[in-house]
Design a protein around this motif. Structure first.
Motif, PDB file in Angstrom:
ATOM      1  N   TRP A 279       0.863  -1.186   0.000  1.00 19.37           N
ATOM      2  CA  TRP A 279       0.000   0.000   0.000  1.00 19.37           C
ATOM      3  C   TRP A 279       0.891   1.225   0.000  1.00 19.37           C
ATOM      4  N   PRO A 280       0.583   2.209  -0.841  1.00 20.63           N
ATOM      5  CA  PRO A 280      -0.549   2.352  -1.763  1.00 20.63           C
ATOM      6  C   PRO A 280      -0.566   1.277  -2.854  1.00 20.63           C
TER       7      PRO A 280
ATOM      8  N   SER B 215      -2.697   3.578  -8.173  1.00 16.84           N
ATOM      9  CA  SER B 215      -3.877   4.076  -7.448  1.00 16.84           C
ATOM     10  C   SER B 215      -4.250   5.467  -7.934  1.00 16.84           C
TER      11      SER B 215
ATOM     12  N   PHE C 108      -5.872   7.532  -6.180  1.00 19.60           N
ATOM     13  CA  PHE C 108      -6.064   8.357  -4.994  1.00 19.60           C
ATOM     14  C   PHE C 108      -4.737   8.945  -4.518  1.00 19.60           C
TER      15      PHE C 108
ATOM     16  N   SER D 124      -2.181   7.987   1.304  1.00 15.32           N
ATOM     17  CA  SER D 124      -2.814   7.979   2.621  1.00 15.32           C
ATOM     18  C   SER D 124      -1.897   8.693   3.603  1.00 15.32           C
TER      19      SER D 124
ATOM     20  N   ALA E 233     -10.359  13.358  -1.860  1.00 17.51           N
ATOM     21  CA  ALA E 233      -9.342  12.947  -2.830  1.00 17.51           C
ATOM     22  C   ALA E 233      -9.113  14.012  -3.884  1.00 17.51           C
TER      23      ALA E 233
ATOM     24  N   GLU F 299     -13.384   3.831  -2.920  1.00 17.18           N
ATOM     25  CA  GLU F 299     -13.463   5.113  -2.218  1.00 17.18           C
ATOM     26  C   GLU F 299     -13.457   4.911  -0.703  1.00 17.18           C
TER      27      GLU F 299
ATOM     28  N   ARG G 170     -12.311   2.321   0.945  1.00 17.90           N
ATOM     29  CA  ARG G 170     -11.008   1.791   1.374  1.00 17.90           C
ATOM     30  C   ARG G 170     -10.003   2.924   1.556  1.00 17.90           C
ATOM     31  N   TRP G 171      -9.963   3.838   0.590  1.00 22.89           N
ATOM     32  CA  TRP G 171      -9.020   4.950   0.712  1.00 22.89           C
ATOM     33  C   TRP G 171      -9.423   5.898   1.842  1.00 22.89           C
TER      34      TRP G 171
ATOM     35  N   SER H 203      -8.430   4.651   5.118  1.00 21.73           N
ATOM     36  CA  SER H 203      -6.981   4.601   5.273  1.00 21.73           C
ATOM     37  C   SER H 203      -6.388   5.946   5.659  1.00 21.73           C
ATOM     38  N   THR H 204      -7.146   7.015   5.509  1.00 27.46           N
ATOM     39  CA  THR H 204      -6.575   8.354   5.688  1.00 27.46           C
ATOM     40  C   THR H 204      -7.354   9.236   6.662  1.00 27.46           C
TER      41      THR H 204
END
Length: 546
Positions: free
Chosen positions: A78-79, A83, A85, A88, A131, A194, A196-197, A200-201
């Motif tokens: 990850w990322p 990606s 996006f 994170s 984002a 969306e 998931r991201w 994560s942030t």
């Protein structure tokens, strides 16, 4: 090579540390590396063939924003490659501004390209907005107030997956049956790109409600007795509690709480923690008072006390209570701990404390019937009605309702009183603001509000729209008092009025607190040209200007 199956979820964040939750495809070392040198590493633990880690991140600097990556056995996962996006990040607080976004009741969004039967997803839309402009305003924490997954109302895609796994003509049919099926619900919900991201942030705090296990979970002692006689129920409830502990509850805890948690230590010390977690879930089901799901988080001078209003119940009709005595004492201690140490008190409870007057009185009346105040025949009628109409909010536990009234008044009074006390709730598939009024001379100094926001992404039938509008009306209030009179129910010790709403739609509330000031914004997810969506501001209000 280990692969990232789910996550990362950014959970706890303070000025110098954080926790990041992941699921891997096999046992491995999970590591978080931040720009600037902060980070942490831990080994995964195993539950029912799945491998999880809650990675402690240390060395962060207050008031900074650090991008991070996740590595499994030293390989970056990850990322994700290519990606769309931004990176994170972990943002640590530095000033006195705290921005809290909250809501409840989220069905998983359908796969991209498929029509969405319940409209735009408010969390998806929030993710897209952040984002698009990562430096713009974003929540400091996201409070998810129940029904993060729906074990009893599965999507067409999940039903197809279940049908390939077992015969749906056998109970529980298209509902989930065991731990593995619960993990599929989390995949369906949290692998949405969306979501998931976003998770994560933006740090998140969570609490369950009934659909995380089953509709009407713990409505009454008679309900529990009926469910325990059902052959598939035991595996369902144990799997629900186990999966909640893994996916949601662990991340609610601070690093210090994790270090002192004996269950967490036991599961990490054994090659397979399934038996330890299952034994814990059995104890939680049989003796709910032995387990505490409620928790506290402090964000600078904002205190959140998240209250389990679902599993902590005492269901004996003669001693019916929303919270068992131990949990009630704990909540009181957290609310009153350190007078003057917070400017705003947030009490999170999946179920609203203040309801439309008709609904409140109907629930108090129903509780009196079920208690036998009008005889055995009315008690049987009351139990059937309670289940059919979901009459199980704080009003259905009159002593607990009054205890919360008293606690809020005590916390909000005196020279060290906070500026606001806000009860944050969801569940009822609409949003509103309600404000209690104590008898002259007995009220708190703080401004007290019920802030209810639901759903994030779910259906809003016409019956709900009409019913709740009527429930707030003068005619509804008159009818409610007639119900209360039939049950010989005393008047509540506080009155309240609706000062905002009702609003219907897929929506989020955001509470922004700076020093002793507080502002509230309600936004709804709405489609725009081109098939995308945006969060439209529906209401803005100032709660405190101190």
């Amino acid at each position: 090579m280990a692969e990232l199956r789910l996550g990362p979820l950014l959970r706890y964040v303070d000025g110098s540390s954080a926790t990041v939750w992941v699921e891997a495809s096999r046992p491995c070392a999970a590591e978080v590396r931040c720009a600037g040198g902060a980070g942490g590493e831990t080994q995964t633990f195993q539950v029912s063939g799945h491998h999880y880690a809650l990675v402690p991140v240390t060395g962060l600097t207050p008031g900074t924003s650090s991008s991070y990556e996740v590595l499994l056995d030293g390989v970056r996962v990850w990322p994700l490659p290519a990606s769309p996006f931004p990176d994170s990040v972990i943002r640590t607080p530095a000033d006195d501004t705290v921005r809290v976004a909250f809501g409840s009741c989220r069905w998983a969004a359908p796969p991209h390209g498929e029509p969405d039967p319940v409209g735009q997803d408010a969390l998806d839309t929030l993710a897209a907005r952040i984002a698009t402009d990562p430096d713009h305003e974003r929540p400091d924490v996201l409070l998810l107030l129940g029904d993060q997954v729906y074990a009893d109302e599965t999507s067409p895609a999940t039903r197809r997956w279940l049908a390939a796994r077992r015969d749906l003509s056998d109970p529980p049919g298209s509902e989930v049956a065991d731990y593995e099926e619960y993990t599929h619900l989390y995949y369906e919900s949290w692998l949405d790109p969306e979501i998931r991201w976003l998770l994560s942030t933006v740090p998140s705090c969570m609490i369950f409600d009934d659909h995380d296990v089953i509709d009407d979970w713990n409505t009454s002692a008679a309900w529990v007795e009926d469910m325990r006689a059902t052959p598939w129920w035991r595996e369902r409830v144990l799997s629900g509690l186990m999966s909640y502990w893994v996916h949601q509850h662990l991340g609610n805890l601070s690093p210090a709480e994790l270090d002192s948690d004996p269950l967490y230590a036991a599961i990490r010390e054994t090659p397979d923690g399934t038996d330890e977690l299952r034994a814990f879930a059995c104890r939680a089901d049989v003796d709910p008072a032995s387990v505490r799901w409620s928790y506290r988080r402090d964000f600078g001078r904002v205190r959140l006390v998240m209250v389990d209003s679902r599993a902590a119940r005492v269901l004996d009709e003669e001693n019916r209570s929303m919270l068992d005595p131990g949990t009630a004492r704990w909540v009181r201690e957290q609310v009153l701990d350190g007078p003057g140490s917070y400017d705003h008190l947030l009490i999170g409870t999946s179920l609203p404390w203040l309801l439309p007057h008709l609904v409140h009185d109907a629930e108090a009346w129903n509780a009196a019937l079920c208690r036998g105040e009008r005889g055995a025949r009315w008690a049987r009628f009351g139990e059937d009605l309670r289940r059919r109409a979901d009459l199980e909010h704080w009003a259905a536990f009159p002593a607990s309702f009054e205890a919360l009234v008293e606690l809020i008044a005590e916390a909000g009074s005196g020279p060290d009183a906070p500026a606001t006390v806000c009860v944050l709730s969801g569940d009822v598939h609409h949003a509103y603001i309600a404000e209690p009024r104590w008898p002259e001379g007995s009220g708190p100094d703080a401004r007290v509000l019920q802030l209810t926001c639901s759903p994030v992404h779910n259906s809003i039938p016409l019956s709900i729209r009409l019913g709740f509008r009527f429930g707030w009306s003068a005619v509804g209030r008159f009818l409610g008092r007639r119900f209360a009179g039939h049950g010989a129910c005393p008047q509540p010790s506080v009155d309240w009025r609706r000062t905002g709403g009702p609003w219907f739609g897929n929506q989020l509330m955001t509470l922004t607190m700076r020093g002793r000031s507080a502002e509230l914004r309600l936004e709804q997810a709405r489609a725009v040209r081109g098939g995308k969506a945006r969060l439209a501001v529906v209401s803005e209000s100032v709660l405190s200007e101190k």
